[in-house]
Design an enzyme around this catalytic site. Structure first.
Site, PDB file in Angstrom:
ATOM      1  N   ASN A 100       0.804  -1.224   0.000  1.00 27.21           N
ATOM      2  CA  ASN A 100       0.000   0.000   0.000  1.00 27.21           C
ATOM      3  C   ASN A 100       0.840   1.279   0.000  1.00 27.21           C
ATOM      4  O   ASN A 100       0.367   2.334  -0.407  1.00 27.21           O
ATOM      5  CB  ASN A 100      -0.916  -0.022   1.235  1.00 27.21           C
ATOM      6  CG  ASN A 100      -1.589   1.305   1.486  1.00 27.21           C
ATOM      7  OD1 ASN A 100      -2.553   1.668   0.815  1.00 27.21           O
ATOM      8  ND2 ASN A 100      -1.089   2.059   2.473  1.00 27.21           N
ATOM      9  N   TYR A 171       3.284   8.868 -11.310  1.00 22.14           N
ATOM     10  CA  TYR A 171       2.395   8.062 -10.477  1.00 22.14           C
ATOM     11  C   TYR A 171       1.550   7.121 -11.335  1.00 22.14           C
ATOM     12  O   TYR A 171       1.402   5.927 -11.027  1.00 22.14           O
ATOM     13  CB  TYR A 171       1.513   9.004  -9.667  1.00 22.14           C
ATOM     14  CG  TYR A 171       0.475   8.367  -8.791  1.00 22.14           C
ATOM     15  CD1 TYR A 171       0.824   7.722  -7.608  1.00 22.14           C
ATOM     16  CD2 TYR A 171      -0.879   8.442  -9.123  1.00 22.14           C
ATOM     17  CE1 TYR A 171      -0.146   7.157  -6.790  1.00 22.14           C
ATOM     18  CE2 TYR A 171      -1.851   7.889  -8.313  1.00 22.14           C
ATOM     19  CZ  TYR A 171      -1.489   7.244  -7.152  1.00 22.14           C
ATOM     20  OH  TYR A 171      -2.455   6.689  -6.346  1.00 22.14           O
ATOM     21  N   LYS A 175       1.564   3.062 -11.187  1.00 20.50           N
ATOM     22  CA  LYS A 175       0.348   2.328 -10.840  1.00 20.50           C
ATOM     23  C   LYS A 175      -0.108   1.404 -11.967  1.00 20.50           C
ATOM     24  O   LYS A 175      -0.689   0.344 -11.714  1.00 20.50           O
ATOM     25  CB  LYS A 175      -0.762   3.316 -10.474  1.00 20.50           C
ATOM     26  CG  LYS A 175      -0.526   4.032  -9.145  1.00 20.50           C
ATOM     27  CD  LYS A 175      -0.380   3.061  -7.980  1.00 20.50           C
ATOM     28  CE  LYS A 175      -0.435   3.749  -6.630  1.00 20.50           C
ATOM     29  NZ  LYS A 175      -0.248   2.807  -5.511  1.00 20.50           N
ATOM     30  N   THR A 205      -7.433  10.925   1.408  1.00 22.66           N
ATOM     31  CA  THR A 205      -6.183  10.725   2.136  1.00 22.66           C
ATOM     32  C   THR A 205      -5.371  12.016   2.050  1.00 22.66           C
ATOM     33  O   THR A 205      -5.767  12.972   1.386  1.00 22.66           O
ATOM     34  CB  THR A 205      -5.365   9.572   1.535  1.00 22.66           C
ATOM     35  OG1 THR A 205      -4.903   9.958   0.220  1.00 22.66           O
ATOM     36  CG2 THR A 205      -6.200   8.295   1.411  1.00 22.66           C
TER      37      THR A 205
END
Length: 304
Positions: A100, A171, A175, A205
């Protein structure tokens, strides 16, 4: 304490805050023994000197559960190996690895630095591979020794990795790699009793709130009612994927947001045209036009 994952040993990386913290608490509530990994970094990976993993472990123990802190860097080869060793030495084995951990260094590709690219690729892509590799080696050895292995790996991809996201090229690439690595690992580890799946979560988040603009507004907590963006909404699926019940589910990527779970359908063979011989470049234009007319329209890149 007993539940869906009673007695299973679970490692969760980046579990000091946000979605990872929610995973740790949810697994513990269902009876798992949890290794809470976190280095206490900021949302951009910078050092903060904080120890959020200790707070999560304290919460779990206060609730009657079992947990231990691990502060290794998951993208460091020896650190990832020690992370796996922590679970085995503390709880006698390992059943579930939840990858994670990660951070953001957002910038448009034309202005992105080499360091911004390398840092994000390292923490997400290598930070998934290194723990996966050492966990898989442990499970392979167990299987070859004649022991029954019923293990799980749950990786964390993103909508950015599945559809792309403007200003997040590093990113998104990382991913996307994680989603493909999930499929690859599922095929390679199946014979050792290991299933591998991934989630692409949408939740509030530090990273998403810090993005600003429309994204930050969509992530805001409602004044009342169901909070669709709460990190805790992501964890029930992850706990189930870590349980014995999910044994026959592998090589899948699930999008999860609020109360909605979606099975992502990735790259697959689409329309084709076979000439049976080498094409002349002058012939290609009409062929491609016809194929694109038959093909599904891609999901738009976020922010495009």
């Amino acid at each position: 304490m007993s539940g869906l994952v009673d007695g299973r040993v679970v490692i969760i990386t980046g579990a000091g805050r946000g979605i990872g913290r929610a995973h740790a608490l949810a697994f513990a509530a269902e009876g798992a023994k949890v290794v809470v990994n976190d280095i206490g970094a900021g949302a951009d990976g910078s050092e903060t000197g904080e120890s959020p993993a200790e707070q999560v472990v304290a919460e779990i123990i206060a609730a009657g559960g079992q947990a231990v802190v691990n502060g290794d860097d998951v993208a460091d080869w020896a650190g990832a190996e020690n992370l796996i060793k922590t679970a085995i030495d503390t709880f006698g084995g390992l059943d579930v690895l939840v990858n994670n951990a990660g951070f953001l260094r957002d910038r448009m590709l034309v202005g992105m630095s080499e360091g911004e690219w390398d840092a994000v690729i390292r923490v997400h892509l290598k930070g998934h591979f290194a723990p996966l590799r050492h966990a898989a080696a442990y499970w392979r050895a167990e299987a070859k020794a004649g022991k029954t292995v019923d293990a799980r790996i749950i990786n964390t991809s993103s909508g950015a990795g599945l559809q792309g996201s403007i200003g997040q090229g590093n990113y998104a690439a990382a991913k996307a790699g994680i989603a493909e690595m999930t499929i690859q690992a599922a095929a390679e580890l199946k014979n050792y009793g290991v299933s591998v799946n991934a989630i692409a979560p949408a939740a509030r988040t530090r990273m998403t709130v810090g993005a600003g603009g429309a994204m930050a507004e969509s992530m805001a907590a409602p004044e009342e009612g169901f909070d669709a963006m709460a990190p805790e909404n992501i964890s029930p699926l992850v706990v189930w994927l870590g349980s014995a019940e999910s044994k026959d589910v592998t090589g899948r990527v699930f999008e999860v947001e609020g109360g909605k779970i979606t099975v992502a359908e990735g790259w697959r063979h689409g329309p084709s045209e076979d000439k049976g011989d080498r094409w002349d470049p002058k012939e290609i234009g009409p062929v491609v036009a016809t194929l694109l007319e038959k093909a599904e329209i891609p999901t738009p890149v976020y922010g495009a």
